[in-house]
Scaffold this active site. Structure first.
Site, PDB file in Angstrom:
ATOM      1  N   GLY A 122      -1.737 -21.461  56.463  1.00  0.00           N
ATOM      2  CA  GLY A 122      -2.232 -21.133  57.904  1.00  0.00           C
ATOM      3  C   GLY A 122      -2.364 -19.625  57.821  1.00  0.00           C
ATOM      4  O   GLY A 122      -2.755 -19.218  56.622  1.00  0.00           O
ATOM      5  N   SER A 123      -2.743 -19.079  58.797  1.00  0.00           N
ATOM      6  CA  SER A 123      -3.252 -17.658  58.814  1.00  0.00           C
ATOM      7  C   SER A 123      -2.195 -16.730  58.201  1.00  0.00           C
ATOM      8  O   SER A 123      -2.457 -15.659  57.754  1.00  0.00           O
ATOM      9  CB  SER A 123      -3.706 -17.330  60.399  1.00  0.00           C
ATOM     10  OG  SER A 123      -2.492 -17.572  61.096  1.00  0.00           O
ATOM     11  N   PHE A 124      -0.954 -17.000  58.505  1.00  0.00           N
ATOM     12  CA  PHE A 124       0.154 -16.009  57.871  1.00  0.00           C
ATOM     13  C   PHE A 124       1.047 -16.447  56.888  1.00  0.00           C
ATOM     14  O   PHE A 124       1.848 -15.774  56.384  1.00  0.00           O
ATOM     15  CB  PHE A 124       0.916 -15.299  59.230  1.00  0.00           C
ATOM     16  CG  PHE A 124       2.137 -16.320  59.468  1.00  0.00           C
ATOM     17  CD1 PHE A 124       3.297 -16.266  58.906  1.00  0.00           C
ATOM     18  CD2 PHE A 124       1.704 -17.158  60.539  1.00  0.00           C
ATOM     19  CE1 PHE A 124       4.239 -17.079  59.373  1.00  0.00           C
ATOM     20  CE2 PHE A 124       3.054 -17.962  60.967  1.00  0.00           C
ATOM     21  CZ  PHE A 124       4.265 -17.958  60.621  1.00  0.00           C
ATOM     22  N   GLY A 125       0.905 -17.589  56.622  1.00  0.00           N
ATOM     23  CA  GLY A 125       1.731 -18.082  55.679  1.00  0.00           C
ATOM     24  C   GLY A 125       1.373 -19.296  54.863  1.00  0.00           C
ATOM     25  O   GLY A 125       0.233 -20.132  55.148  1.00  0.00           O
ATOM     26  N   ASP A 287       0.564 -24.557  70.551  1.00  0.00           N
ATOM     27  CA  ASP A 287      -0.317 -25.083  69.460  1.00  0.00           C
ATOM     28  C   ASP A 287      -0.026 -26.583  69.419  1.00  0.00           C
ATOM     29  O   ASP A 287       0.346 -27.177  68.202  1.00  0.00           O
ATOM     30  CB  ASP A 287      -0.019 -24.209  68.396  1.00  0.00           C
ATOM     31  CG  ASP A 287      -1.071 -24.310  67.456  1.00  0.00           C
ATOM     32  OD1 ASP A 287      -1.979 -24.814  67.776  1.00  0.00           O
ATOM     33  OD2 ASP A 287      -0.974 -23.689  66.149  1.00  0.00           O
TER      34      ASP A 287
HETATM   35  N1  ATP Z   1       9.996 -29.885  58.293  1.00  0.00           N
HETATM   36  C1  ATP Z   1       8.702 -30.547  57.584  1.00  0.00           C
HETATM   37  N2  ATP Z   1       8.774 -31.624  57.091  1.00  0.00           N
HETATM   38  C2  ATP Z   1       7.723 -32.318  56.627  1.00  0.00           C
HETATM   39  N3  ATP Z   1       6.507 -31.502  56.502  1.00  0.00           N
HETATM   40  C3  ATP Z   1       6.337 -30.389  57.156  1.00  0.00           C
HETATM   41  C4  ATP Z   1       7.250 -29.776  57.829  1.00  0.00           C
HETATM   42  N4  ATP Z   1       7.019 -28.511  58.300  1.00  0.00           N
HETATM   43  C5  ATP Z   1       5.767 -28.320  57.936  1.00  0.00           C
HETATM   44  N5  ATP Z   1       5.289 -29.530  57.141  1.00  0.00           N
HETATM   45  C6  ATP Z   1       3.802 -29.699  56.723  1.00  0.00           C
HETATM   46  O1  ATP Z   1       3.225 -28.789  56.574  1.00  0.00           O
HETATM   47  C7  ATP Z   1       1.902 -28.629  57.140  1.00  0.00           C
HETATM   48  C8  ATP Z   1       1.829 -26.810  57.535  1.00  0.00           C
HETATM   49  O2  ATP Z   1       3.003 -26.555  58.194  1.00  0.00           O
HETATM   50  P1  ATP Z   1       2.690 -25.624  59.430  1.00  0.00           P
HETATM   51  O3  ATP Z   1       1.840 -26.128  60.579  1.00  0.00           O
HETATM   52  O4  ATP Z   1       3.952 -25.157  59.839  1.00  0.00           O
HETATM   53  O5  ATP Z   1       2.265 -24.448  58.839  1.00  0.00           O
HETATM   54  P2  ATP Z   1       0.951 -23.606  59.058  1.00  0.00           P
HETATM   55  O6  ATP Z   1       1.007 -22.124  58.047  1.00  0.00           O
HETATM   56  O7  ATP Z   1       1.088 -23.042  60.570  1.00  0.00           O
HETATM   57  O8  ATP Z   1      -0.322 -24.409  58.798  1.00  0.00           O
HETATM   58  P3  ATP Z   1      -1.376 -24.544  59.924  1.00  0.00           P
HETATM   59  O9  ATP Z   1      -2.002 -23.417  60.113  1.00  0.00           O
HETATM   60  O10 ATP Z   1      -2.236 -25.581  58.955  1.00  0.00           O
HETATM   61  O11 ATP Z   1      -0.951 -25.252  61.079  1.00  0.00           O
HETATM   62  C9  ATP Z   1       2.226 -29.363  58.280  1.00  0.00           C
HETATM   63  O12 ATP Z   1       1.003 -29.974  58.948  1.00  0.00           O
HETATM   64  C10 ATP Z   1       3.157 -30.693  57.689  1.00  0.00           C
HETATM   65  O13 ATP Z   1       2.407 -31.425  56.834  1.00  0.00           O
END
Ligand code: ATP
Length: 474
Positions: A122-125, A287
């Site tokens: 994602g944008s920050f992680g 979101d």
């Molecule tokens: N607790 C969890 N159990 C299983 N899979 C998870 C879990 N948390 C996150 N994921 C997986 O990791 C992916 C990315 O997680 P998350 O959306 O929190 O990160 P992000 O950095 O915000 O990414 P994005 O901007 O793409 O949404 C999710 O789409 C999912 O597939």
């Protein structure tokens, strides 16, 4: 003790039957008598004294005082709940902290985890799959072996798969977003633990090695499942591909359209129930989208990714004019509160104002638009393709977010049969979620109101779930 009970019962009876203040006095006397007999008189005596003062007041003042107390109580307990919020901040959060420390959840370190494959960014992680190192096992820190090592531990008794989010180092705002996400996860774990992924805590890397950067923060969750709703929706056989996870084999004999209808209804019920729990504590997710709903192996949908969430009980993560991260599911109003809403005041003041803000603006309806779009996408394959979805966004904006008009004019020719069954209850729900807000910023269904919609009443999905549980337990 018997005398005390008698006083109580009499007092309650009087208070209820004629609303007499003597009845209340009698109840207090009952408490005083009980306390006398146990040697704890002070509190009840004070109560009695206060009451005596109160009963000496002229009728007019008494009514005023009663009215103010009642009004105050209603205000403090109205959504998003100032009173429960204060309890949460000053009692539950410190208790949670203590429990976490006792369970070792707050004192993770880098070597407690094995980091596996990268599954998202994602944008920050950056998000990785990983595992907790079983107790008593020394981690082989040789790089390149980490991914294999997760599988090596898979059979072991204390094996626990986790999700790790590495907060980006040196990226503007990333650290702050990480702190926010951590704060929201702790808050959600207290307020609605079954609605979101189980948050295990965080740690700071002590050295730079492999994926770790010294001083970089990592957030950790229990691994809830292999796929999000988005993954299932990408498959050609959606929503059938969710039938066995959600209902076991109980839907096999049903007509295909009815089967699809029940699967979609169950997903909607799960999602809206989670949103209702979250909204009732003052949090708006901002979101809500299929990739932020993870499906557990037990067929439960859980919300993830609180990076954009805002807590309007205390004004946390609320920045005026900051909209949603993903414009695809964003409602036409773009912001949870009107743009002219100022920066939140200090937390206690914001908390006191929050019921007013909530009543005037219904910020929770922001997420409900996203829920409605997900319903439409689940119903029609045409809206699940990237091109179809982009066209939908343009077309719905052109007709002023009037879904009925959109259906009459769209060139996408979506098949919405699954929403038309049961006298079109699904379609009716969709029209009440995917719409503009009215003059008073209402007009779209809240999560609680949506769950009372005829679509969910007498829902066959619940009967089928019960049946699948009975079948499984046999
Ligand atoms: N607790 C969890 N159990 C299983 N899979 C998870 C879990 N948390 C996150 N994921 C997986 O990791 C992916 C990315 O997680 P998350 O959306 O929190 O990160 P992000 O950095 O915000 O990414 P994005 O901007 O793409 O949404 C999710 O789409 C999912 O597939």
């Amino acid at each position: 003790m018997t005398r005390c009970s008698l006083l109580f019962v009499e007092g309650v009876a009087n208070a209820v039957s004629d609303g007499s203040l003597d009845g209340i006095q009698q109840i207090i006397r009952g408490v005083a008598f009980l306390n006398d007999s146990t040697g704890l008189t002070e509190v009840a005596r004070k109560g009695l004294e206060l009451y005596n003062e109160y009963s000496k007041l002229p009728d007019y003042d008494r009514a005023g005082l009663l009215g103010t107390t009642l009004g105050g109580w209603i205000y403090l307990t109205a959504r998003p709940g100032v009173l429960i919020g204060a309890l949460d901040a000053y009692v539950f959060a410190p208790v949670q902290d203590l429990v976490n420390r006792a369970l070792g959840r707050r004192s993770w370190k880098r070597t407690d985890f094995i980091v596996g494959e990268r599954i998202g960014e994602g944008s920050f992680g950056t998000v990785f799959a990983g595992a907790l190192v079983p107790r008593g096992v020394e981690v082989d820190e040789a790089l390149g072996r980490r991914r294999r090592r997760i599988e090596e531990y898979e059979g072991s008794k204390s094996f626990k798969k986790v999700i790790l989010k590495k907060v980006k180092v040196g990226v503007q705002g990333a650290e702050e977003c990480g702190e926010m996400e951590e704060w929201f996860n702790y808050r959600m774990r207290r307020a609605a633990p079954d609605a979101c992924a189980d948050f295990l805590g965080s740690f700071t890397a002590d050295t730079t090695r492999g994926p770790f950067t010294e001083g970089g923060k990592w957030l950790v969750w229990k691994y809830e499942g292999d796929s999000t709703l988005a993954d299932f929706m990408k498959a050609r056989d959606f929503p059938e591909n969710l039938g066995s996870v959600l209902f076991g084999g109980t839907l096999n004999k049903k007509d295909p359209l009815q089967r699809r209808g029940l699967i979609i209804k169950k997903i909607m019920r799960e999602m809206i129930t989670s949103l209702k729990k979250m909204h009732s504590t003052g949090i708006v997710h901002r979101d809500v989208k299929p990739s932020n709903l993870v499906l557990t192996n037990r067929g439960k949908l859980k919300l993830i990714d609180f990076g954009a969430a805002t807590d309007l009980r205390v004004g946390k993560n609320y920045v005026p004019e900051r909209g949603m991260l993903d414009p695809d599911y964003c409602p036409p109003e773009l912001f949870v509160l009107p743009e002219k809403t100022p920066e939140p005041p200090p937390e206690p003041v914001a908390a006191l104002l929050s019921p007013l803000i909530w009543q005037l603006n219904s910020p929770d309806l922001f997420d409900m638009y996203s829920a409605g779009v997900i319903l439409l996408q689940m119903a029609s394959v045409n809206l699940r393709t990237p091109v179809g979805f982009q066209s939908f966004k343009l077309e719905i904006a052109e007709v002023g977010y009037d879904l009925k008009k959109w259906r009459e004019t769209t060139k996408l020719r979506p098949n919405l049969d699954v929403l038309d069954i049961d006298r079109g209850r699904g379609w009716d729900l969709a029209t009440k979620l995917v719409c503009k807000r009215g003059v008073l910023r209402r007009g779209r269904l809240s999560a609680a109101a949506a769950l009372r919609h005829p679509y969910f009443l007498l829902g066959g999905d619940q009967a089928a779930t019960m049946l699948s549980k009975i079948t499984l337990s046999k």
